[in-house]
Scaffold this motif. Structure first.
Motif, short mmCIF file in Angstrom:
data_model
loop_
_atom_site.label_atom_id
_atom_site.label_comp_id
_atom_site.label_asym_id
_atom_site.label_seq_id
_atom_site.Cartn_x
_atom_site.Cartn_y
_atom_site.Cartn_z
N UNK A 314 92.48 -4.83 43.44
CA UNK A 314 93.67 -5.50 42.94
C UNK A 314 93.88 -5.26 41.45
N UNK A 315 92.80 -5.35 40.67
CA UNK A 315 92.89 -5.10 39.23
C UNK A 315 93.23 -3.65 38.94
N UNK A 316 92.65 -2.73 39.70
CA UNK A 316 92.89 -1.31 39.46
C UNK A 316 94.38 -0.98 39.62
N UNK A 317 94.99 -1.44 40.71
CA UNK A 317 96.41 -1.15 40.94
C UNK A 317 97.29 -1.91 39.94
N UNK A 318 96.86 -3.09 39.54
CA UNK A 318 97.63 -3.83 38.53
C UNK A 318 97.59 -3.13 37.19
N UNK A 319 96.42 -2.61 36.81
CA UNK A 319 96.33 -1.84 35.57
C UNK A 319 97.16 -0.55 35.67
N UNK A 320 97.20 0.05 36.87
CA UNK A 320 98.03 1.24 37.06
C UNK A 320 99.50 0.90 36.83
N UNK A 321 99.93 -0.23 37.38
CA UNK A 321 101.31 -0.66 37.18
C UNK A 321 101.58 -0.95 35.71
N UNK A 322 100.65 -1.64 35.05
CA UNK A 322 100.82 -1.97 33.64
C UNK A 322 100.89 -0.72 32.78
N UNK A 323 100.00 0.23 33.04
CA UNK A 323 100.04 1.48 32.30
C UNK A 323 101.33 2.24 32.53
N UNK A 324 101.82 2.23 33.78
CA UNK A 324 103.09 2.89 34.06
C UNK A 324 104.25 2.25 33.32
N UNK A 325 104.25 0.93 33.22
CA UNK A 325 105.30 0.23 32.48
C UNK A 325 105.25 0.58 30.99
N UNK A 326 104.04 0.63 30.43
CA UNK A 326 103.92 0.99 29.02
C UNK A 326 104.35 2.44 28.77
N UNK A 327 104.02 3.32 29.72
CA UNK A 327 104.43 4.71 29.59
C UNK A 327 105.94 4.84 29.67
N UNK A 328 106.57 4.06 30.56
CA UNK A 328 108.03 4.07 30.66
C UNK A 328 108.67 3.58 29.36
N UNK A 329 108.10 2.53 28.77
CA UNK A 329 108.62 2.04 27.50
C UNK A 329 108.45 3.04 26.39
#
Length: 420
Positions: A314-329
């Motif tokens: 759960x944490x791994x996929x959440x960190x993946x989502x968070x990193x993707x959001x930061x990369x998009x920004x």
């Protein structure tokens, strides 16, 4: 016969009662202890730190601007988004598992956020929370597949890599690319926000104070438990070195009209510190390491292995989502190529190069930070001296292979020396 006076048991620290556990004292003793640990395969982060120094020295010799303030600001900023994804990879590697889909998950969840904001008028906060929720849900599905169905992590994450690439294309539809609004808070956070000098030095002071306080508390606890405490002088010397090092780092990133320490990189470092504390200081962190070291032994000792796997995936996929959001920004756009280039392999390589063992049970949250800095330094240096991208991939592959070889050798040394 004269009576022999026995030394009270409490007068001798518990860890001094066995000569095999006696702490080495003095410079010579400390040097011997460190050398014995190295011979026994306890390398820690030494290889990656030495490698980072060598890489910086080589590129600086070729192009002195490599270590300029502006270059380092750019390096730290671009290291952060993928580094956050690598932080999740560190967790699954500690279990001896793998997640090959983190790049696709990052791209898909960032597309969810962009579509909600641009097409449906949702607030940025709602869109961000929704994207993170999708990431968490993906991790929970992965954990179910692993624990209930028995699908290996390599298989379901490989399936996820393909499936979420398709989900990214479906979510974006005919638009192909969505540009985030100019006044987007995510865009400002990831690109334009930097700490002031007062904020940077204030964080350094807080970090040093927290380090001293935590060690003083640790010393007190060891004294109460009858164990030999670390030297308070040593703690203060390390704290002074930390203050000087971090202070100079903040000063240098702001020198020569450079922008200083970015909000995004600060956020990344804080996440690393938080996860390091959770892994080292909590029951959950100890259980993660135990399960990665020997799952069956951990289960027989009463550890709820299923919950550990669920929390980690759960944490791994959440960190993946968070990193993707930061990369998009940071890039200000979400496109059909988001997360589908080398994001996935870079995140995995960063975790391994940073010192996380592929065999499970050994690693640190700081592996994500150090490994990402190594990879970003290689990329920035090769770009600065105008080397083609194919060379960068070959160099990165060679560094990754070297990191795995070092891990394998140190593992054999630990086994032969009885350190496990």
């Amino acid at each position: 016969m004269s009576e022999v006076k026995e030394t009270p048991t409490s007068a001798v620290a518990a860890d001094m009662a066995d000569e095999r556990l006696i702490l080495s004292k003095g410079p010579a003793g400390i040097a011997t202890m460190v050398w014995n640990r190295l011979k026994g395969g306890e390398l820690g982060t030494l290889p990656v730190i030495v490698g980072l120094v060598v890489i910086c020295a080589v590129f600086y010799a070729r192009e002195p601007t490599f270590l300029s303030s502006r270059s380092l600001v750019t390096l730290t900023q671009f290291a952060a988004p993928t580094g956050i994804i690598a932080l999740g990879i560190v967790l699954v590697l500690l279990l001896g598992e793998i997640d090959l889909s983190v790049g696709s998950v990052a791209g898909f969840t960032s597309a969810v956020m962009a579509v909600m904001v641009a097409n449906h008028g949702a607030s940025l906060l709602v869109a961000l929370l929704s994207a993170l929720g999708v990431g968490l849900l993906i991790g929970l599905v992965y954990a179910t597949l692993h624990q209930v169905v028995g699908v290996p992590s390599f298989v379901f994450s490989l399936a996820g890599l393909l499936a979420f690439q398709g989900a990214l294309l479906y979510t974006l539809g005919d638009q192909g690319t969505i540009t985030l609004p100019q006044d987007s808070g995510l865009r400002e956070f990831a690109r334009d926000k930097f700490l002031t000098d007062a904020q940077a030095y204030g964080l350094v002071a807080i970090a040093v104070a927290a380090y001293v306080v935590s060690n003083v508390v640790g010393i007190r606890r060891r004294q109460v438990a009858g164990l030999t405490p670390p030297s308070l002088v040593g703690v203060l010397v390390k704290a002074a070195a930390m203050a000087v090092g971090l202070g100079f780092f903040c000063y240098y990133l702001g020198a020569n009209d450079a922008r200083g320490v970015g909000y995004l990189f600060t956020f990344f470092v804080l996440l690393v510190v938080l996860m390091d504390l959770l892994l080292r200081k909590t029951k959950w962190g100890r259980h993660v390491t135990a399960v990665g070291g020997n799952e069956e032994a951990a289960r027989r000792s009463g550890i709820k292995v299923g919950l550990i796997y669920t929390s980690v995936f759960g944490l791994c996929s959440t960190f993946a989502a968070l990193g993707g959001l930061m990369l998009a920004g940071q890039l200000t756009t979400v496109s059909q190529s988001s997360g589908t280039t080398d994001t996935n392999l870079t995140a995995i390589a960063a975790a391994v190069i940073g010192g996380t063992s592929l065999f499970g049970g050994r690693g640190s949250a700081y592996a994500a930070l150090l490994g990402m800095l190594v990879l970003q330094a290689i990329t920035a240096g090769l770009n600065l001296i105008n080397v083609e991208s194919e060379v960068r991939f070959m160099v990165t592959g060679a560094v990754l292979l070297l990191a795995v070889a070092i891990d394998s050798v140190s593992r054999r040394l630990r086994s032969s020396s009885g350190r496990g």
